[in-house]
Design a protein around this motif. Structure first.
Motif, mmCIF file in Angstrom:
data_model
loop_
_atom_site.group_PDB
_atom_site.id
_atom_site.type_symbol
_atom_site.label_atom_id
_atom_site.label_comp_id
_atom_site.label_asym_id
_atom_site.label_seq_id
_atom_site.Cartn_x
_atom_site.Cartn_y
_atom_site.Cartn_z
ATOM 1 N N ARG A 63 0.829 -1.207 0.000
ATOM 2 C CA ARG A 63 0.000 0.000 0.000
ATOM 3 C C ARG A 63 0.858 1.250 0.000
ATOM 4 N NH1 ARG A 63 -4.684 -0.246 4.384
ATOM 5 N NH2 ARG A 63 -5.179 1.665 3.247
ATOM 6 N N LEU A 64 2.049 1.155 0.589
ATOM 7 C CA LEU A 64 2.932 2.316 0.639
ATOM 8 C C LEU A 64 3.369 2.746 -0.754
ATOM 9 C CD1 LEU A 64 4.460 4.366 2.336
ATOM 10 C CD2 LEU A 64 6.324 2.713 2.581
ATOM 11 N N LYS A 67 0.789 5.012 -2.080
ATOM 12 C CA LYS A 67 0.911 6.303 -1.404
ATOM 13 C C LYS A 67 2.060 7.107 -1.997
ATOM 14 C CE LYS A 67 -0.068 9.179 2.025
ATOM 15 N NZ LYS A 67 -1.374 9.863 2.139
ATOM 16 N N ASN A 71 1.750 10.680 -4.081
ATOM 17 C CA ASN A 71 2.486 11.879 -3.653
ATOM 18 C C ASN A 71 3.433 12.379 -4.731
ATOM 19 O OD1 ASN A 71 1.301 12.079 -1.113
ATOM 20 N ND2 ASN A 71 2.815 10.768 -0.145
ATOM 21 N N ASP A 243 4.401 8.597 6.886
ATOM 22 C CA ASP A 243 4.507 8.315 5.445
ATOM 23 C C ASP A 243 3.639 9.231 4.594
ATOM 24 O OD1 ASP A 243 6.352 6.188 5.675
ATOM 25 O OD2 ASP A 243 4.736 4.795 6.167
ATOM 26 N N ALA A 244 3.233 10.361 5.126
ATOM 27 C CA ALA A 244 2.356 11.269 4.382
ATOM 28 C C ALA A 244 3.065 11.921 3.208
ATOM 29 C CB ALA A 244 1.794 12.343 5.310
ATOM 30 N N GLN A 246 5.811 10.337 1.585
ATOM 31 C CA GLN A 246 6.629 9.362 0.868
ATOM 32 C C GLN A 246 6.461 9.550 -0.640
ATOM 33 O OE1 GLN A 246 8.862 7.162 1.638
ATOM 34 N NE2 GLN A 246 8.637 6.750 3.818
#
Length: 293
Positions: A63-64, A67, A71, A243-244, A246
């Protein structure tokens, strides 16, 4: 072979060697190791195992990664739009005949030659919620309700990083647009004045078509730089909070620093392919626009 041809090859050789050692070879090794379980914990290459597409299967299940991709594209789109709009506006301004135009050109371009890390340190101080000049200014002018924790609030941290990049990178965009504007023959504008055209009409039908190649260069460069973002994020937030912020590059660095070299190589390969596809598609579309004019 003539002496002149030999000289030209020798002069090109250092650059080719440097490019091969620090760009071509690392990318080739990364392409190979992306399909292995190579780790820093392995003593020799004989312990490295070929695992096929396992790295990519694990990568696309994270999931990262989504994200980081979101971003990255957010940063790229925001910075492309604002750097080009503001850069073009500044170029139009300093292209006009007035006494301080050369001084303003230098002032606007100056941030572009500064180190990203230096700029990040300065903006870290500016964004400080307690002692930063941004919140201090807002409080002093009666806009204290707009004061924020600019780098620790997950909702606005990425936008704050975008603002820093726009401030630093707009000068170079302005310079490229300015070079394009100075290639437009003045006779076209003089003829338009005789026909009674407005300033907007001259911009729309003369300036824009004649500097379309400059648009192609600027949009392509700013988009690639936006997709390659790393130093700005790493210096200001290191991918946080939670991780907002990343991005692709910090995602790759995260696993590389953990010693998962094969996995990080796979992530880097995906990142490289994305940049190539996006940049080549954009360039192709922009080139067609140039021809249509």
């Amino acid at each position: 072979m003539s002496r002149k041809k030999i000289y030209s090859k020798w002069f090109a050789a250092p650059a080719l060697i440097f490019f091969s050692l620090f760009f071509i070879l690392p990318n080739l090794f990364g392409l190979v190791f992306a399909f292995t379980d190579w780790s820093i914990f392995y003593v020799g290459f004989d312990q490295v195992n070929f695992i096929g597409l396992d790295n990519f299967k694990q990568l696309f299940s994270e999931r990262l990664l989504l994200k980081a991709a979101g971003n990255t594209f957010y940063f790229a789109i925001v910075t492309v739009v604002f750097k080009n709009v503001i850069g073009l506006a500044l170029a139009l301004l300093v292209n006009r005949p007035f006494k301080t135009k050369n001084y303003l050109r230098s002032v606007f371009f100056l941030p572009s030659i500064l180190s990203t890390m230096v700029v990040a340190i300065v903006f870290s101080a500016i964004y400080n919620p307690q002692s930063g000049i941004l919140n201090g200014f807002l409080n002093n002018v009666g806009l204290g309700f707009l004061a924020q924790e600019w780098l620790t609030n997950p909702k606005i941290a990425m936008t704050s990083i975008c603002a820093m990049e726009i401030w630093q990178g707009t000068g170079l965009t302005m310079l490229i647009y300015l070079a394009g504007l100075q290639t437009v023959p003045k006779e076209y504008y003089e003829s338009a004045d005789l026909d009674g055209t407005t300033g907007f009409q001259k911009f729309r039908y003369i300036t824009v078509p004649l500097i379309l190649p400059t648009f192609t260069v600027n949009i392509t460069l700013t988009l690639i730089n936006g997709l390659k973002v790393f130093g700005q994020v790493y210096a200001l937030t290191s991918g946080g909070p939670a991780d907002a912020t990343q991005v692709f590059q910090t995602f790759v660095y995260k696993y590389f620093s953990q010693g998962l070299l094969g996995y990080s190589s796979a992530a880097g390969l995906v990142f490289t392919v994305v940049i190539m596809v996006v940049s080549l598609t954009l360039t192709s579309v922009m080139r067609k626009k140039e021809v249509s004019y």
